[in-house]
Design a protein around this motif. Structure first.
Motif, mmCIF file in Angstrom:
data_model
loop_
_atom_site.group_PDB
_atom_site.id
_atom_site.type_symbol
_atom_site.label_atom_id
_atom_site.label_comp_id
_atom_site.label_asym_id
_atom_site.label_seq_id
_atom_site.Cartn_x
_atom_site.Cartn_y
_atom_site.Cartn_z
ATOM 1 N N THR A 30 -3.720 -7.659 -9.470
ATOM 2 C CA THR A 30 -4.246 -7.359 -8.245
ATOM 3 C C THR A 30 -5.521 -8.771 -7.990
ATOM 4 O OG1 THR A 30 -4.177 -4.905 -8.223
ATOM 5 C CG2 THR A 30 -5.737 -5.699 -6.956
ATOM 6 N N VAL A 31 -5.739 -8.700 -9.575
ATOM 7 C CA VAL A 31 -6.443 -9.228 -10.263
ATOM 8 C C VAL A 31 -6.211 -10.425 -9.944
ATOM 9 C CG1 VAL A 31 -8.176 -10.999 -11.563
ATOM 10 C CG2 VAL A 31 -7.746 -7.566 -11.666
ATOM 11 N N GLY A 32 -5.119 -11.413 -9.484
ATOM 12 C CA GLY A 32 -4.873 -12.408 -9.618
ATOM 13 C C GLY A 32 -5.089 -12.604 -7.641
ATOM 14 N N GLN A 33 -4.541 -12.212 -7.636
ATOM 15 C CA GLN A 33 -4.398 -12.147 -5.414
ATOM 16 C C GLN A 33 -6.379 -11.520 -5.341
ATOM 17 O OE1 GLN A 33 -2.436 -12.327 -3.873
ATOM 18 N NE2 GLN A 33 -0.990 -12.829 -5.472
ATOM 19 N N ALA A 34 -6.939 -11.307 -6.136
ATOM 20 C CA ALA A 34 -8.556 -11.176 -5.941
ATOM 21 C C ALA A 34 -8.850 -12.558 -6.379
ATOM 22 C CB ALA A 34 -9.098 -10.075 -6.639
ATOM 23 N N LYS A 35 -8.401 -13.408 -6.646
ATOM 24 C CA LYS A 35 -8.715 -14.083 -7.315
ATOM 25 C C LYS A 35 -8.021 -15.652 -5.892
ATOM 26 C CE LYS A 35 -9.273 -14.772 -12.526
ATOM 27 N NZ LYS A 35 -8.773 -15.147 -13.224
ATOM 28 N N LYS A 37 -7.046 -15.027 -2.759
ATOM 29 C CA LYS A 37 -7.455 -14.877 -1.416
ATOM 30 C C LYS A 37 -8.486 -13.023 -1.747
ATOM 31 C CE LYS A 37 -3.580 -11.935 -0.523
ATOM 32 N NZ LYS A 37 -2.603 -11.677 0.096
ATOM 33 N N LYS A 38 -9.158 -12.903 -0.736
ATOM 34 C CA LYS A 38 -9.917 -12.298 -0.434
ATOM 35 C C LYS A 38 -9.463 -10.474 -0.316
ATOM 36 C CE LYS A 38 -14.391 -11.278 1.162
ATOM 37 N NZ LYS A 38 -15.557 -11.900 2.174
ATOM 38 N N PHE A 42 -10.351 -3.161 -2.709
ATOM 39 C CA PHE A 42 -9.477 -3.292 -4.491
ATOM 40 C C PHE A 42 -9.228 -2.208 -4.480
ATOM 41 C CE2 PHE A 42 -8.942 -3.923 -8.573
ATOM 42 C CZ PHE A 42 -9.159 -5.174 -8.853
ATOM 43 N N ALA A 43 -9.387 -1.279 -4.449
ATOM 44 C CA ALA A 43 -8.180 0.412 -4.082
ATOM 45 C C ALA A 43 -7.179 0.993 -4.454
ATOM 46 C CB ALA A 43 -9.462 1.036 -4.220
ATOM 47 N N ALA A 44 -7.662 -0.106 -2.650
ATOM 48 C CA ALA A 44 -5.703 0.410 -1.689
ATOM 49 C C ALA A 44 -5.059 -0.422 -2.453
ATOM 50 C CB ALA A 44 -6.090 -0.238 -0.670
ATOM 51 N N TYR A 45 -5.687 -1.911 -2.354
ATOM 52 C CA TYR A 45 -4.161 -3.048 -2.578
ATOM 53 C C TYR A 45 -3.366 -2.761 -3.942
ATOM 54 C CZ TYR A 45 -1.912 -7.487 -2.752
ATOM 55 O OH TYR A 45 -1.362 -8.590 -3.354
ATOM 56 N N PHE A 46 -4.644 -2.324 -4.803
ATOM 57 C CA PHE A 46 -3.712 -1.191 -6.265
ATOM 58 C C PHE A 46 -3.117 -0.846 -6.152
ATOM 59 C CE2 PHE A 46 -4.392 0.605 -10.280
ATOM 60 C CZ PHE A 46 -4.160 -0.376 -10.837
ATOM 61 N N THR A 47 -3.721 0.379 -5.089
ATOM 62 C CA THR A 47 -2.751 1.532 -4.810
ATOM 63 C C THR A 47 -0.920 1.416 -4.468
ATOM 64 O OG1 THR A 47 -4.133 2.637 -4.887
ATOM 65 C CG2 THR A 47 -2.602 3.764 -3.874
ATOM 66 N N ASN A 48 -0.832 0.830 -3.307
ATOM 67 C CA ASN A 48 0.223 0.226 -3.417
ATOM 68 C C ASN A 48 0.847 -0.932 -4.609
ATOM 69 O OD1 ASN A 48 2.541 -0.636 -1.167
ATOM 70 N ND2 ASN A 48 1.036 -2.739 -0.655
ATOM 71 N N THR A 49 -0.041 -1.910 -5.031
ATOM 72 C CA THR A 49 0.801 -2.483 -5.985
ATOM 73 C C THR A 49 1.353 -1.496 -7.262
ATOM 74 O OG1 THR A 49 -0.212 -4.417 -5.632
ATOM 75 C CG2 THR A 49 0.773 -3.879 -7.977
ATOM 76 N N VAL A 50 0.219 -0.650 -7.508
ATOM 77 C CA VAL A 50 0.875 0.227 -8.667
ATOM 78 C C VAL A 50 2.599 1.082 -8.273
ATOM 79 C CG1 VAL A 50 0.531 2.734 -9.238
ATOM 80 C CG2 VAL A 50 -1.284 0.909 -9.744
#
Length: 68
Positions: A30-35, A37-38, A42-50
């Motif tokens: 998630t942090v890598g993708q945040a760096k 692209k925008k 963040f929480a929704a992306y993290f939840t889906n990744t988890v």
């Protein structure tokens, strides 16, 4: 974020010793993708990744049980 990890692990039914390693892997992604692209949420992306990582862990656990 830890609550998200514990909740997803409970829903997918993975072993407790895999929760932390999956959470760390998801946070790194998630942090890598945040760096790169925008990310709007963040929480929704993290939840889906988890959820995706824990699903892969569950499949690996099932394969290990079937191999025994």
């Amino acid at each position: 974020m830890w609550h998200i990890c514990k909740h997803q692990a409970w829903k997918i039914n993975i072993l407790p010793e895999h929760i932390a390693s999956g959470a760390i892997h998801a946070l790194k992604q998630t942090v890598g993708q945040a760096k790169i692209k925008k990310i709007r949420n963040f929480a929704a992306y993290f939840t889906n990744t988890v959820k995706n990582i824990y699903h892969d862990i569950f499949i690996n656990e099932c394969d290990a049980l079937l191999a025994e």
